[in-house]
Design a protein around this motif. Structure first.
Motif, PDB file in Angstrom:
ATOM      1  N   LEU A 213       0.782  -1.368  -0.072  1.00 29.55           N
ATOM      2  CA  LEU A 213      -0.016  -0.008   0.106  1.00 29.55           C
ATOM      3  C   LEU A 213       0.963   1.292  -0.020  1.00 29.55           C
ATOM      4  O   LEU A 213       0.388   2.321   0.113  1.00 29.55           O
ATOM      5  N   GLY A 214       2.214   1.098   0.024  1.00 30.76           N
ATOM      6  CA  GLY A 214       2.896   2.220   0.054  1.00 30.76           C
ATOM      7  C   GLY A 214       3.126   2.720   1.310  1.00 30.76           C
ATOM      8  O   GLY A 214       3.233   4.047   1.517  1.00 30.76           O
ATOM      9  N   LEU A 215       3.103   2.055   2.578  1.00 33.39           N
ATOM     10  CA  LEU A 215       3.394   2.496   3.754  1.00 33.39           C
ATOM     11  C   LEU A 215       4.577   1.795   4.549  1.00 33.39           C
ATOM     12  O   LEU A 215       4.486   0.921   5.362  1.00 33.39           O
ATOM     13  N   PRO A 216       5.836   2.275   4.016  1.00 31.47           N
ATOM     14  CA  PRO A 216       7.002   1.738   4.418  1.00 31.47           C
ATOM     15  C   PRO A 216       7.261   1.785   5.800  1.00 31.47           C
ATOM     16  O   PRO A 216       8.105   0.931   6.452  1.00 31.47           O
ATOM     17  N   ALA A 217       6.822   2.879   6.719  1.00 27.09           N
ATOM     18  CA  ALA A 217       7.090   3.059   7.972  1.00 27.09           C
ATOM     19  C   ALA A 217       6.191   2.187   8.812  1.00 27.09           C
ATOM     20  O   ALA A 217       6.457   2.198  10.219  1.00 27.09           O
ATOM     21  N   THR A 218       5.214   1.549   8.273  1.00 28.71           N
ATOM     22  CA  THR A 218       4.198   1.036   9.022  1.00 28.71           C
ATOM     23  C   THR A 218       4.588  -0.522   9.369  1.00 28.71           C
ATOM     24  O   THR A 218       4.388  -1.422   8.350  1.00 28.71           O
ATOM     25  N   VAL A 219       4.921  -1.125  10.600  1.00 30.10           N
ATOM     26  CA  VAL A 219       5.446  -2.325  10.840  1.00 30.10           C
ATOM     27  C   VAL A 219       4.645  -2.822  12.023  1.00 30.10           C
ATOM     28  O   VAL A 219       4.655  -1.999  13.120  1.00 30.10           O
ATOM     29  N   LEU A 220       3.837  -3.779  11.936  1.00 30.12           N
ATOM     30  CA  LEU A 220       3.309  -4.716  13.037  1.00 30.12           C
ATOM     31  C   LEU A 220       4.213  -5.567  13.687  1.00 30.12           C
ATOM     32  O   LEU A 220       4.471  -6.710  12.944  1.00 30.12           O
ATOM     33  N   ASN A 221       4.729  -5.425  14.813  1.00 29.68           N
ATOM     34  CA  ASN A 221       5.875  -6.608  15.535  1.00 29.68           C
ATOM     35  C   ASN A 221       5.173  -7.181  16.516  1.00 29.68           C
ATOM     36  O   ASN A 221       5.735  -8.176  16.989  1.00 29.68           O
ATOM     37  N   ASN A 222       4.115  -6.739  17.242  1.00 27.86           N
ATOM     38  CA  ASN A 222       3.321  -7.257  18.406  1.00 27.86           C
ATOM     39  C   ASN A 222       2.151  -7.231  18.395  1.00 27.86           C
ATOM     40  O   ASN A 222       1.217  -5.970  17.782  1.00 27.86           O
TER      41      ASN A 222
END
Length: 363
Positions: A213-222
């Motif tokens: 989606l072009g959301l490079p800083a969005t990361v789900l780790n937990n």
């Protein structure tokens, strides 16, 4: 002498019968033509009325009228002209709090005006990550990969503490997808969020979708609530996730309606909405209602884990334009300067885009 038998001819009666017959025929013919004409006019009336509206009347002393614009363009996520004064003001506000990490982004979708401050810097997302999660889930709804009323079972893995009420229900309780998606935003229910994450494929799958989606800083780790702040996003990503829906770049019209309706249920309005209201000279314990009375709507989702705060939303302006805005702050635990800074940056935004707005008429 001969005698004639039978009745003599009634020549007098023939004289008045023929005109009477002619009148009767004309009456029948007139009624028939009236019925036919009325039927034809009834069928043509809508088209004639439409033609009268679409075609300007031109005559002596008149000016041709241009056809009405068919709808308002949805805009696009395309920054074009920076509002440098607003960007500088945000920078000054952040500089006054040197120990806080701050990010902000604004984009007016209709004309591309934007402002930014560390807008691509990843910061702890807290519950603001629920907005792009909602986008991914509604994409799956569009694709037929899940159903609106599909039951999602509560398991030990997805039970999350903190905000929400679903964690108090017995393991094995099944919640329809629409309820989980709504409660994820309405009261920021963490168990509801984890239900949705699991249903769309889990953390690895949803991270791949964020990248697509072009959301490079969005990361789900937990899993949520992620009090350590390992899940990240950026102001730019949050604004983009909302703009992709509102501009029609993602989701069908029906799923877009679901997105807007769910975002509109969010209860927390003390950051972005309160700041926008402050910037136009208002102050209220119910910012949403006060803004609505001034022709402004804010559909937002906040995040709060004590060490980090965020708020991002779609802002409908009084002139009909729409903007997306997002603010994020990381600082000491429960430091009121973090929330004050978000409100101050939102106030600067509305001063720039709206200016002082007249108070609503008392009812």
């Amino acid at each position: 002498m001969s005698v004639r038998s039978g009745r003599p001819p009634r020549s007098g009666s023939t004289g008045w019968f023929q005109p009477l017959a002619l009148v009767l025929r004309l009456l029948v013919l007139g009624v028939g033509l009236g019925v036919i004409t009325g039927t034809v006019l009834k069928q043509l009336a809508p088209r004639m009325a439409q033609g009268a509206m679409d075609t300007p009347r031109i005559g002596a002393g008149t000016t041709p009228v241009a056809p009405l614009q068919q709808g308002i363009p949805l805009g696009s996520f395309e920054p074009r002209e920076e509002l440098t004064a607003l960007s500088a003001r945000w920078k000054a506000l952040a500089a006054a709090q040197k120990d806080l990490k701050v990010g902000g982004f604004l984009l007016v979708l209709d004309d591309g005006r934007f402002a930014q401050l560390n807008s691509d810097t990843p910061l702890p997302a807290a519950s603001s990550i629920k907005t792009p999660i909602l986008l991914v889930a509604l994409e799956d709804l569009d694709r037929g990969k899940l159903r609106w009323g599909e039951p999602l079972p509560l398991t030990k893995e997805v039970v999350g503490g903190g905000a929400g009420w679903m964690a108090s229900r017995p393991v094995g309780t099944r919640f329809p997808f629409y309820e989980a998606a709504t409660e994820m935003i309405r009261v920021s229910d963490n168990s509801a969020t984890n239900l949705v994450i699991k249903r769309v494929g889990g953390k690895l799958a949803i991270n791949a979708r964020f990248q697509a989606l072009g959301l490079p800083a969005t990361v789900l780790n937990n899993w949520l609530p992620d009090l350590e702040g390992t899940n990240t996003t950026s102001p730019h990503d949050l604004a983009r996730s909302i703009a992709l829906v509102d501009t029609g770049a993602k989701l069908s019209p029906r799923a877009r309606d679901h997105f807007r309706t769910i975002m509109g249920t969010s209860r927390t309005n003390t950051l972005l909405p309160a700041g926008v209201l402050r910037g136009i000279g208002g102050d209220s314990s119910d910012p949403d209602s006060e803004l609505l009375a001034r022709g402004i709507t804010v559909l937002n989702k906040t995040g709060d884990i004590g060490i980090a705060y965020a708020d991002a939303g779609l802002i409908e302006l009084p002139n009909g334009q729409r903007a997306v805005a997002a603010f994020m702050v990381k600082g000491p635990f429960n430091d009121p300067r973090s929330t004050d800074l978000i409100r101050a940056m939102a106030a600067a935004l509305s001063e720039t885009l709206i200016g002082r707005s007249p108070a609503p008429t008392p009812r």
